[in-house]
Design a protein around this motif. Structure first.
Motif, short mmCIF file in Angstrom:
data_model
loop_
_atom_site.label_atom_id
_atom_site.label_comp_id
_atom_site.label_asym_id
_atom_site.label_seq_id
_atom_site.Cartn_x
_atom_site.Cartn_y
_atom_site.Cartn_z
N ALA A 44 46.72 49.54 49.63
CA ALA A 44 47.50 48.38 50.23
C ALA A 44 46.92 47.32 49.78
O ALA A 44 47.79 46.06 49.85
N ASN A 45 45.69 46.93 49.51
CA ASN A 45 45.08 45.69 49.32
C ASN A 45 44.40 45.15 47.96
O ASN A 45 44.25 44.21 47.98
N VAL A 46 44.12 46.30 47.14
CA VAL A 46 43.32 45.87 45.95
C VAL A 46 44.26 45.09 45.00
O VAL A 46 43.80 44.40 44.30
N SER A 47 45.58 45.65 44.90
CA SER A 47 46.58 44.62 44.03
C SER A 47 46.40 43.32 44.57
O SER A 47 46.60 42.36 43.57
N ARG A 48 46.47 43.09 45.67
CA ARG A 48 46.61 41.78 46.41
C ARG A 48 45.19 41.00 46.07
O ARG A 48 45.20 39.81 45.53
N ILE A 49 44.22 41.69 46.16
CA ILE A 49 42.95 41.06 45.89
C ILE A 49 42.89 40.65 44.45
O ILE A 49 42.43 39.71 43.94
N PHE A 50 43.32 41.74 43.49
CA PHE A 50 43.41 41.25 41.89
C PHE A 50 44.28 40.06 41.93
O PHE A 50 43.81 39.28 41.05
N GLN A 51 45.29 40.02 42.51
CA GLN A 51 46.05 38.88 42.26
C GLN A 51 45.57 37.59 42.67
O GLN A 51 45.56 36.50 42.18
N THR A 52 44.77 37.47 43.85
CA THR A 52 44.22 36.50 44.55
C THR A 52 43.09 36.20 43.52
O THR A 52 42.94 34.79 43.24
N LEU A 53 42.40 37.04 42.90
CA LEU A 53 41.53 36.48 42.07
C LEU A 53 41.82 36.21 40.48
O LEU A 53 41.04 36.12 39.62
N GLY A 54 43.38 36.17 40.43
CA GLY A 54 43.69 35.49 38.94
C GLY A 54 44.32 36.70 38.25
O GLY A 54 44.60 36.20 37.18
N ALA A 55 44.54 37.85 38.54
CA ALA A 55 45.44 38.82 37.65
C ALA A 55 46.72 38.43 37.53
O ALA A 55 47.26 38.31 38.63
N SER A 56 47.20 38.69 36.38
CA SER A 56 48.76 38.61 36.22
C SER A 56 49.37 39.95 36.65
O SER A 56 48.80 40.99 36.53
N ILE A 57 50.83 40.17 36.77
CA ILE A 57 51.39 41.22 37.13
C ILE A 57 51.30 42.46 36.19
O ILE A 57 50.87 43.47 36.37
N ASP A 58 51.32 42.01 34.77
CA ASP A 58 51.08 43.11 33.86
C ASP A 58 49.71 43.51 33.56
O ASP A 58 49.68 44.65 32.78
N GLU A 59 48.76 42.72 34.18
CA GLU A 59 47.17 43.17 34.04
C GLU A 59 47.17 43.93 35.21
O GLU A 59 45.91 44.93 35.12
#
Length: 526
Positions: A44-59
């Protein structure tokens, strides 16, 4: 030596495996409550953490690749090791305990990751640790329960998975809504609501798994061997040998194609996100890995064919795991197809629901905005709701299976999940998104129970762990495929709209439902 279930270290000659009481099954499965706390927090939260730390959707998909790749490597090895372990804590329980300790430490560290790549590395460590604890739990049910109680045992696991995931997925929302913990943070920092949820989840995981370790006993290897001999005494050994030989030949013919696909997949992942280069390297992978793996499978087939089981086991862990993979029972290979489509769909949902809901229903992908974080919190509640529905469905699935059979039950449940995922596209009010989660929850409960109940009835007791680990390949491979190509598909075909990942998942889940009807099982397990 750990006290076995029968309070005896002697093999129970002539006695069938006894049924366990409700509370014995409860204690045996309770550890999954904690394991699912860690798993649900991750999903539930890892994608959110990744986006918070700068990951784009396709990454996002490629960053998630650590989780399934770890399972591919860890689960069959842990399964083989637990098959061949017996000590003071028993056979499977040492791995529960070690995995729980490592997972708890990783959960505490994960929300404090300062950079994107540290977070990706912590996901790798966390998933490896979860797999150490989780894989033996599947074999644990097969070890301790007679065939007629296995659907109940796996349904009990699904119940605890659902309960654990409900609370874990909802924790950030609950902390913000009722305890006024901030769900936003400065750029590059993880919100307090996420960090505190991970701390609480780590503690619950350790306590729940610890309860199973101290409250549950195991059968000794001698007892399990005696039970298996009794079950096989009514079977014609000659016909069994012919069937095994036929399965080996079929596995041999298909193994090179499986490894060709895997080889191409790994080259695809390593190369990156450039479409032209991916197509080129995919062709190169097919040409290079195909003949190589065909030769390896050919050599392995002849080596194992001329060596008895005892000699084969002296070849070492890796040889034995690969040999068992090439000699899977027919029902296991058919169930692998069902698992492939089911888990591709699930992985699509896990990695894209946050992006899909915040984009399609909240109209933003700005991770610093309140709208995005409100949407991300709501996704946590949606994940909690489908796991809650899964817990309820787990109570009903054994009754439905008795009425219409395991295979038809699984097909119905997977269709419910597929329809639920597709309906995300058509529902415009985000407050109504809990409705499709009813279907997703039903499918999730079924995926966690019925394939394992079917599989356990087709496996030899002495190899329950390693085959359960190998079965995980067909959970991991679709996740690797989704992680490597789904981002490319969404970007190139659907103009970067993540909602279409859920539609793809829904279609594949219904394909899995059709596939289960083609699994050949003994009459009593259908």
């Amino acid at each position: 030596m750990s006290e076995p279930l029968l309070h005896s270290n002697q093999a129970p000659h002539g006695r069938p495996k006894p049924e366990l009481s409700f509370w014995q099954i409860f204690n045996m499965c309770f550890g999954f409550l904690g394991i699912q706390f860690g798993f649900a927090l991750q999903n539930a939260n890892v994608s959110r953490i990744f986006q918070t730390l700068g990951a784009s959707i396709d990454e996002i998909p490629i960053l998630w690749i650590a989780a399934p790749l770890t399972g591919l490597l860890v689960q069959p090895i842990i399964g083989y090791m637990s098959d061949n372990t017996w000590g003071k804590l028993g056979r499977r329980r040492p791995y529960f305990l070690i995995g729980a300790i490592l997972t708890t430490l990783a959960i505490f560290i994960m929300p404090n990751s300062p950079t994107l790549w540290i977070a990706a590395g912590m996901l790798w460590i966390m998933d490896a640790s979860i797999n150490i604890a989780m894989e033996p739990f599947r074999a644990f049910v097969g070890d301790n329960l007679p065939q007629r109680q296995r659907p109940l045992g796996y349904a009990m696991q699904s119940f605890f998975i659902g309960i654990g995931a409900v609370v874990a997925s909802a924790l950030p929302y609950i902390l913000t809504k009722y305890f006024d913990v901030a769900n936003t943070a400065p750029a590059g920092e993880i919100a307090d609501s996420v960090r505190y949820a991970f701390y609480f989840g780590g503690a619950v995981l350790m306590l729940a798994v610890g309860w199973t370790v101290i409250s549950t006993k195991e059968y000794s290897p001698q007892e399990l061997a005696a039970f298996e001999r009794l079950e096989q005494s009514t079977t014609s050994q000659g016909s069994a040998h012919l069937r095994a030989s036929k399965r080996s030949e079929q596995a041999y013919r298909s193994s090179s194609f499986i490894w060709t696909a895997l080889g191409a997949l790994f080259t695809l992942i390593i190369w990156g996100q450039d479409l032209d280069k991916q197509l080129y390297i995919l062709s190169l992978g097919i040409l290079s890995f195909g003949p190589l793996q065909f030769y390896c499978a050919h050599r392995l087939r002849h080596i194992s064919k001329r060596q008895p089981e005892q000699t084969r086991d002296k070849q070492g862990l890796v040889f034995c795991v690969i040999d068992d993979m090439f000699h899977m029972p027919k029902a296991m290979r058919q169930l692998a197809v069902v698992q492939f489509f089911s888990w591709f769909a699930l992985f699509s949902m896990w990695i894209y629901t946050t992006a899909a809901v915040t984009d399609h229903h909240y109209g933003t992908q700005d991770v610093l905005s309140k709208a995005y974080n409100d949407g991300a919190d709501w996704v946590g509640m949606l994940f909690a709701s489908y796991n809650g529905f899964a817990a309820l469905a787990a109570l009903v699935i054994p009754l439905l299976a008795k009425a219409v059979g395991l295979k038809l039950t699984h097909m119905i449940n997977l269709f419910c999940g597929g329809i639920g995922l597709i309906s995300f596209f058509f529902i415009t009010d985000p407050s109504l998104l809990w409705l499709p989660m009813i279907g997703v929850g039903i499918a999730w409960a079924s995926i966690l129970s019925i394939p394992y109940a079917l599989l356990a009835n087709a496996l030899p007791a002495r190899k329950m762990g390693v085959y359960m680990g190998i079965f995980n390949f067909f959970i991991v491979i679709p996740q690797l495929l989704a992680a490597s190509v789904l981002g490319l598909i969404i970007k190139q075909v659907f103009d970067g709209k993540p909602i279409f990942a859920l539609i793809i998942g829904g279609i594949l889940m219904m394909i899995a439902g059709v596939s289960v009807l083609f699994v050949n099982m003994p009459t009593q397990t259908r």
